[in-house]
Motif scaffolding. Sequence first.
Motif, PDB file in Angstrom:
ATOM      1  N   GLY A 137      32.872 -42.975   5.001  1.00  0.00           N
ATOM      2  CA  GLY A 137      32.619 -42.634   3.599  1.00  0.00           C
ATOM      3  C   GLY A 137      33.024 -43.747   2.653  1.00  0.00           C
ATOM      4  N   ASP A 150      33.385 -48.919  -1.342  1.00  0.00           N
ATOM      5  CA  ASP A 150      34.809 -48.804  -1.648  1.00  0.00           C
ATOM      6  C   ASP A 150      35.553 -49.783  -0.747  1.00  0.00           C
ATOM      7  OD1 ASP A 150      37.417 -48.144  -2.016  1.00  0.00           O
ATOM      8  OD2 ASP A 150      37.141 -45.977  -1.820  1.00  0.00           O
ATOM      9  N   TYR A 153      38.411 -48.652   1.438  1.00  0.00           N
ATOM     10  CA  TYR A 153      38.121 -47.689   2.483  1.00  0.00           C
ATOM     11  C   TYR A 153      37.331 -48.307   3.629  1.00  0.00           C
ATOM     12  CZ  TYR A 153      39.141 -42.730   2.526  1.00  0.00           C
ATOM     13  OH  TYR A 153      39.710 -41.525   2.741  1.00  0.00           O
TER      14      TYR A 153
ATOM     15  N   ARG B  36      47.844 -35.489   5.906  1.00  0.00           N
ATOM     16  CA  ARG B  36      46.506 -35.431   5.316  1.00  0.00           C
ATOM     17  C   ARG B  36      46.571 -35.730   3.814  1.00  0.00           C
ATOM     18  NH1 ARG B  36      42.927 -31.901   3.064  1.00  0.00           N
ATOM     19  NH2 ARG B  36      40.793 -32.045   3.857  1.00  0.00           N
ATOM     20  N   THR B  37      47.559 -35.113   3.146  1.00  0.00           N
ATOM     21  CA  THR B  37      47.688 -35.335   1.711  1.00  0.00           C
ATOM     22  C   THR B  37      48.013 -36.791   1.410  1.00  0.00           C
ATOM     23  OG1 THR B  37      48.666 -33.161   1.743  1.00  0.00           O
ATOM     24  CG2 THR B  37      48.676 -34.314  -0.347  1.00  0.00           C
ATOM     25  N   LEU B  39      47.231 -39.405   3.190  1.00  0.00           N
ATOM     26  CA  LEU B  39      46.180 -40.359   3.555  1.00  0.00           C
ATOM     27  C   LEU B  39      44.924 -40.239   2.698  1.00  0.00           C
ATOM     28  CD1 LEU B  39      46.296 -40.520   7.441  1.00  0.00           C
ATOM     29  CD2 LEU B  39      47.260 -42.087   5.784  1.00  0.00           C
ATOM     30  N   ILE B  40      44.589 -39.037   2.252  1.00  0.00           N
ATOM     31  CA  ILE B  40      43.335 -38.870   1.510  1.00  0.00           C
ATOM     32  C   ILE B  40      43.553 -39.174   0.034  1.00  0.00           C
ATOM     33  CG2 ILE B  40      41.579 -37.182   0.812  1.00  0.00           C
ATOM     34  CD1 ILE B  40      41.819 -35.929   3.500  1.00  0.00           C
ATOM     35  N   PRO B  41      42.744 -40.075  -0.541  1.00  0.00           N
ATOM     36  CA  PRO B  41      42.938 -40.433  -1.948  1.00  0.00           C
ATOM     37  C   PRO B  41      42.742 -39.217  -2.851  1.00  0.00           C
ATOM     38  CG  PRO B  41      41.318 -41.868  -0.902  1.00  0.00           C
ATOM     39  CD  PRO B  41      41.607 -40.777   0.052  1.00  0.00           C
ATOM     40  N   LYS B  42      43.340 -39.317  -4.025  1.00  0.00           N
ATOM     41  CA  LYS B  42      43.227 -38.229  -5.002  1.00  0.00           C
ATOM     42  C   LYS B  42      41.779 -37.976  -5.370  1.00  0.00           C
ATOM     43  CE  LYS B  42      47.606 -38.398  -7.277  1.00  0.00           C
ATOM     44  NZ  LYS B  42      48.366 -39.134  -8.271  1.00  0.00           N
ATOM     45  N   ALA B  43      41.442 -36.730  -5.530  1.00  0.00           N
ATOM     46  CA  ALA B  43      40.112 -36.300  -5.980  1.00  0.00           C
ATOM     47  C   ALA B  43      39.006 -36.711  -5.015  1.00  0.00           C
ATOM     48  CB  ALA B  43      39.804 -36.838  -7.374  1.00  0.00           C
ATOM     49  N   PHE B  44      39.344 -37.062  -3.776  1.00  0.00           N
ATOM     50  CA  PHE B  44      38.316 -37.408  -2.794  1.00  0.00           C
ATOM     51  C   PHE B  44      37.316 -36.257  -2.684  1.00  0.00           C
ATOM     52  CE2 PHE B  44      36.273 -37.893   1.246  1.00  0.00           C
ATOM     53  CZ  PHE B  44      36.193 -39.262   1.428  1.00  0.00           C
ATOM     54  N   TYR B  50      33.326 -39.526  -0.774  1.00  0.00           N
ATOM     55  CA  TYR B  50      33.966 -40.807  -1.087  1.00  0.00           C
ATOM     56  C   TYR B  50      35.012 -40.591  -2.165  1.00  0.00           C
ATOM     57  CZ  TYR B  50      30.699 -40.710  -5.042  1.00  0.00           C
ATOM     58  OH  TYR B  50      29.988 -40.343  -6.153  1.00  0.00           O
ATOM     59  N   SER B  51      35.789 -41.646  -2.395  1.00  0.00           N
ATOM     60  CA  SER B  51      36.850 -41.546  -3.391  1.00  0.00           C
ATOM     61  C   SER B  51      36.319 -41.945  -4.768  1.00  0.00           C
ATOM     62  CB  SER B  51      37.990 -42.473  -2.987  1.00  0.00           C
ATOM     63  OG  SER B  51      38.859 -42.653  -4.069  1.00  0.00           O
TER      64      SER B  51
END
Lengths: 249, 161
Positions: A137, A150, A153, B36-37, B39-44, B50-51
């Motif tokens: 993604g 990105d 990413y 998980r929190t 590693l995953i960017p905010k508002a993904f 995508y972020s």
Amino acid sequence: MELSRRDLITIGGKLLVLASVGAAFEEITGAAPPSEAYKMAEHWWGMIVDIDKCIGCGNCVRACSNENGVPKGYFRTWVERYEVENVDGRQEPHVESPNGAIDGFPPSTRQDVKSFYVPKLCNHCVDSPCVQVCPVGATFVSPDGVVLVDENYCLGCRYCIQACPYGCRYLHPEKRTADKCTLCYHRITQGLTTACCENCPTGARQLVDFKNPKDPVHEFLRTNKVEVLKPYMATGAKVYYKDLDGSVR
Amino acid sequence: MPWKGGTLRQFFRNSGHLIRLAAVLIAGLCVFLLIRTALIPKAFGKYGHYSPGALDVIRQRPVSYAGQDTCVMCHDGEAKERASGRHAHVACEACHGPQAAHANADDPSAHKPRLPDVANLCRRCHEKDAAKPAHFPQVVTAEHSGGAACNSCHQPHNPHL
């Protein structure tokens, strides 16, 4: 105080539950701040290219390179010169693009062939093959119709580079991530046109906004014979070429 | 000891092995959620897979070409001269290069743009080339000027003689 194994596990468990509740709360409430004047939902970007105006000067290539810091030897946009020879009734195109045409072309003197210039760039496809193959993604179509990468990413796996039918992507030699035309996203979101369109001396390429009812693109599409590159691949390309020769791939 | 019902205390004592198992599972779930929190960017996923933060990062790139409208704010003499000639639709920076640093400087004269290299500049567009559209003005420079610089006869902003 003596700490038994049972107590340790109990305390550890409580801490874990607390921390994860906190993290979940942060995720829900700490969303990104709302963005300002530019409204993505009101735009749908694309480009129109008039083959009959392109003079192969390479201004677009130089402008893109300066504006976006494109590494030397790599191109986000480039110009090709087609020389289509008629061999026993077959159309045989010879294509050249010396150094992406960043310094223009040496003059062609062949009068026996049909020759013309074709500027190329990312087609910002709606159903983009590059986006479909990205395993993480990192590349995506933005809400205003621009295909972007990105950098934080991207793994640099090069799937998208293979998938692009137009050869518009490359692996950035220093960042080791996929890199491509952003349709000058930093410019168009503040009301400027792209660097290539700004610097095209003949107006052969123009940035267009399909969601703007006053944009000249609507008349352009209605009144001209327009084509996209490789229409049979159904990529939903948004770079429309006027009077494109059938030999162009 | 067989289960015979009875008090809550007895229930907990007898199903201790199940409770320990549940605790381990919950702890595992918490660890998963934490990672998980982190590693995953905010508002993904706000607009797609995508972020959305990437959009802001890309938008922050500095502009190099200030754009036509910015140039003519100060250089109205040149703009007027150009508007009446055949270079009316050629942007200033198409010949003069990227000038955002010049335009945005407190003292623009400190970032004075260099004069374009006329020998190459004019030729890139106007050298005779069979692949250029026939209606575009072209010359074979070697025959046309006999080596003289283009701007010794033509005014670049309004290229009449």
